[in-house]
Scaffold this motif. Structure first.
Motif, PDB file in Angstrom:
ATOM      1  N   ARG A 161      31.570 -32.533  82.115  1.00 27.76           N
ATOM      2  CA  ARG A 161      31.452 -33.097  83.466  1.00 27.76           C
ATOM      3  C   ARG A 161      31.475 -32.036  84.564  1.00 27.76           C
ATOM      4  N   CYS A 162      30.549 -31.079  84.499  1.00 27.43           N
ATOM      5  CA  CYS A 162      30.448 -30.018  85.516  1.00 27.43           C
ATOM      6  C   CYS A 162      30.123 -30.631  86.885  1.00 27.43           C
ATOM      7  N   ILE A 163      30.627 -30.027  87.943  1.00 28.65           N
ATOM      8  CA  ILE A 163      30.408 -30.629  89.269  1.00 28.65           C
ATOM      9  C   ILE A 163      28.942 -30.544  89.693  1.00 28.65           C
ATOM     10  N   PHE A 164      28.195 -29.607  89.068  1.00 33.50           N
ATOM     11  CA  PHE A 164      26.776 -29.445  89.438  1.00 33.50           C
ATOM     12  C   PHE A 164      25.850 -30.150  88.448  1.00 33.50           C
TER      13      PHE A 164
ATOM     14  N   ASP B 270      33.778 -16.212  83.113  1.00 38.13           N
ATOM     15  CA  ASP B 270      34.915 -16.149  84.045  1.00 38.13           C
ATOM     16  C   ASP B 270      35.673 -17.491  84.049  1.00 38.13           C
ATOM     17  N   SER B 271      36.963 -17.433  83.711  1.00 39.18           N
ATOM     18  CA  SER B 271      37.746 -18.672  83.627  1.00 39.18           C
ATOM     19  C   SER B 271      37.952 -19.317  85.000  1.00 39.18           C
ATOM     20  N   ARG B 272      37.865 -18.510  86.073  1.00 37.25           N
ATOM     21  CA  ARG B 272      38.018 -19.132  87.407  1.00 37.25           C
ATOM     22  C   ARG B 272      36.818 -20.017  87.703  1.00 37.25           C
ATOM     23  N   LEU B 273      35.634 -19.550  87.306  1.00 37.49           N
ATOM     24  CA  LEU B 273      34.425 -20.364  87.523  1.00 37.49           C
ATOM     25  C   LEU B 273      34.462 -21.626  86.675  1.00 37.49           C
ATOM     26  N   SER B 274      34.826 -21.468  85.385  1.00 38.30           N
ATOM     27  CA  SER B 274      34.819 -22.653  84.508  1.00 38.30           C
ATOM     28  C   SER B 274      35.897 -23.646  84.925  1.00 38.30           C
ATOM     29  N   ALA B 275      36.995 -23.128  85.505  1.00 39.70           N
ATOM     30  CA  ALA B 275      38.043 -24.040  85.996  1.00 39.70           C
ATOM     31  C   ALA B 275      37.536 -24.795  87.218  1.00 39.70           C
TER      32      ALA B 275
ATOM     33  N   TYR C  45      34.300 -25.246  88.312  1.00 35.30           N
ATOM     34  CA  TYR C  45      33.069 -26.032  88.165  1.00 35.30           C
ATOM     35  C   TYR C  45      33.154 -27.083  87.044  1.00 35.30           C
ATOM     36  N   SER C  46      34.014 -26.835  86.052  1.00 36.49           N
ATOM     37  CA  SER C  46      34.038 -27.756  84.897  1.00 36.49           C
ATOM     38  C   SER C  46      35.446 -28.192  84.492  1.00 36.49           C
TER      39      SER C  46
ATOM     40  N   LEU D 229      28.605 -22.277  97.545  1.00 36.65           N
ATOM     41  CA  LEU D 229      27.597 -21.619  96.705  1.00 36.65           C
ATOM     42  C   LEU D 229      26.563 -22.586  96.139  1.00 36.65           C
ATOM     43  N   LEU D 230      26.999 -23.782  95.779  1.00 35.53           N
ATOM     44  CA  LEU D 230      26.132 -24.663  94.995  1.00 35.53           C
ATOM     45  C   LEU D 230      25.182 -25.518  95.833  1.00 35.53           C
ATOM     46  N   SER D 231      25.159 -25.287  97.149  1.00 32.41           N
ATOM     47  CA  SER D 231      24.318 -26.118  98.023  1.00 32.41           C
ATOM     48  C   SER D 231      22.869 -25.630  98.065  1.00 32.41           C
ATOM     49  N   ARG D 232      22.559 -24.550  97.399  1.00 33.57           N
ATOM     50  CA  ARG D 232      21.181 -24.031  97.447  1.00 33.57           C
ATOM     51  C   ARG D 232      20.670 -23.740  96.035  1.00 33.57           C
TER      52      ARG D 232
END
Ligand code: SF4
Length: 305
Positions: A59-62, A156-161, A163-164, A259-262
Motif C-alpha cells: 500500500r505505497c502512498i504513490f 533507504d529505510s527512511r523512504l520505505s517507511a 512511502y510504504s 516530491l511526489l507531486s510531479r
C-alpha cells in the motif's frame, strides 16, 4: 489459523477479519485479461494473461493502482473459478499467466495453479509482486511459478517507511529476491524448437524461467534508485534482468507532497539508466519517451472475472 503470511504479521483470523492487506481468505480479483504493457519478453505480441487481485500488503502512498490495492474494487471468486480463469486466458493465446499482487492469497493461488495444471495449463506462470514477501510464503510457490517479476522499490529505510510504512522493506525484498532466483535458476527463453512455440501456445522470445526485478524511478530520489541498481548488479550480475521504469504518475491526492507531486524528469531517469550502464548492466529494460500516462493503468471493470 492466524495470518502471518507476509512481513506485516497481522496475526488475525482471516476467516472473519482482515489485516493490513484488507482481505479475508475469500479471493477477490478485479480483472483477468490480456495485458500488453509488461516487458517485451513477458507480453510479446499476444499479451500476458494478467489477473489483478484486490488488496495489497504494501500500500505505497504513490500506488498507481490504489483503487484495487485498497480493496475498493473486486469480485469474489472460488479457487475452482480462479483455475478456470487461468485456462480461459491460455485459450485467449496469453503467453503466460501473470499473477499481479497475489501475496495475501498465495495458498489459494497455489491450489488454483495445481488444479489448472491438472486441467491442462501449460503456459508459464509469472508472479508479479512488490517483493514484500516472506520466504516461507514464496516456498509454497516453488515448482508452480516459472518467472518472478518483483519490484525492488528502495534501499533507504527512511523512504520505505515514509512511502510504504515498511522500514524493513529493503532487507525483506533482498531475501525474497534471493529466494526467487534460487527457485527459477538460470534465465531461459522460448525458442522456435520448443513444443509450446511449435504448437502456437507461446511466442518465441518469451521468458521461460527467470527473474526480472523492476525499479520505478521516483521524483527526487535518484540517489536511492542508484543504490538499488548497484545492489542488484553487484549481487546478481547477468543472472537476472533489471527493468528501470519511468512511468510514475502523480495523482491529485499527492499534489501537496514535496516530491511526489510531479513526474520524474527525463534528466533524472537518464541519470539512473546511465549509472546502470556505468555499473556494467547487460540485461536491462528501459522505457523510452514520455511514459507517465494514466493509459498504462488498466480498467478494473471485472473483465474476465
Ligand atoms: S497477508 Fe494480510 S493479514 Fe496476512 S499478515 Fe499480510 S497483511 Fe496481514
Amino acid at each position: 489459523m492466524k495470518c502471518n503470511m507476509c512481513p506485516r504479521a497481522c496475526n488475525v483470523d482471516r476467516n472473519v477479519n482482515t489485516g493490513f492487506c484488507g482481505m479475508t481468505n475469500d479471493i477477490y480479483a478485479a480483472r483477468a485479461a490480456l495485458h500488453m504493457w509488461e516487458e517485451p519478453c513477458i507480453s510479446g505480441e499476444h499479451g500476458s494473461g494478467a489477473v489483478f487481485f484486490s488488496g495489497c500488503t504494501l500500500r505505497c502512498i504513490f500506488c498507481q493502482n490504489s483503487e484495487i490495492a485498497a480493496a475498493q474494487v473486486g469480485k469474489k471468486i472460488t479457487v475452482e473459478r480462479l483455475s478456470d480463469i487461468f485456462l480461459e486466458l491460455q485459450d485467449k493465446c496469453a503467453n503466460n499467466i501473470n499473477l499481479v499482487t497475489a501475496t495475501h492469497f498465495v495458498p489459494q493461488v497455489a491450489e488454483a495453479l495445481v488444479k489448472a495444471k491438472n486441467k491442462g495449463l501449460v503456459i508459464p506462470v509469472v508472479y508479479n509482486s512488490s517483493a514484500y514477501e516472506n520466504v516461507s510464503t514464496l516456498n509454497m510457490l516453488d515448482g508452480l511459478v516459472d518467472v518472478y517479476l518483483p519490484d525492488m522499490k528502495y534501499i533507504d529505510s527512511r523512504l520505505s517507511a515514509e512511502y510504504s510504512k515498511a522500514p524493513d522493506y529493503a532487507d525483506v525484498a533482498k531475501a525474497a529476491i534471493h529466494e526467487m532466483v534460487r527457485q527459477t535458476g538460470k534465465l531461459e527463453f522460448f525458442i522456435e524448437d520448443d513444443e509450446l512455440v511449435k504448437s502456437g501456445r507461446v511466442e518465441a522470445g518469451i521468458m521461460k524461467k527467470g527473474v526480472i526485478v523492476r525499479h520505478l524511478v521516483l521524483p527526487g530520489t535518484t540517489k536511492d534508485s542508484k543504490a538499488v541498481i548497484k545492489y542488484l548488479i553487484d549481487t546478481y550480475g547477468d543472472d537476472i534482468y533489471i527493468s528501470i521504469m519511468s512511468q510514475y504518475t502523480p495523482f491529485d491526492r499527492l499534489k501537496k507532497h514535496p516530491l511526489l507531486s510531479r513526474k520524474v524528469t527525463r534528466k533524472e531517469y537518464n541519470s539512473v539508466v546511465d549509472y546502470a550502464i556505468d555499473c556494467g548492466i547487460n540485461n536491462g529494460f528501459i522505457q523510452e519517451g514520455d511514459v507517465a500516462e494514466e493509459s498504462f493503468i488498466p480498467e478494473f471493470d471485472y473483465e474476465g472475472i
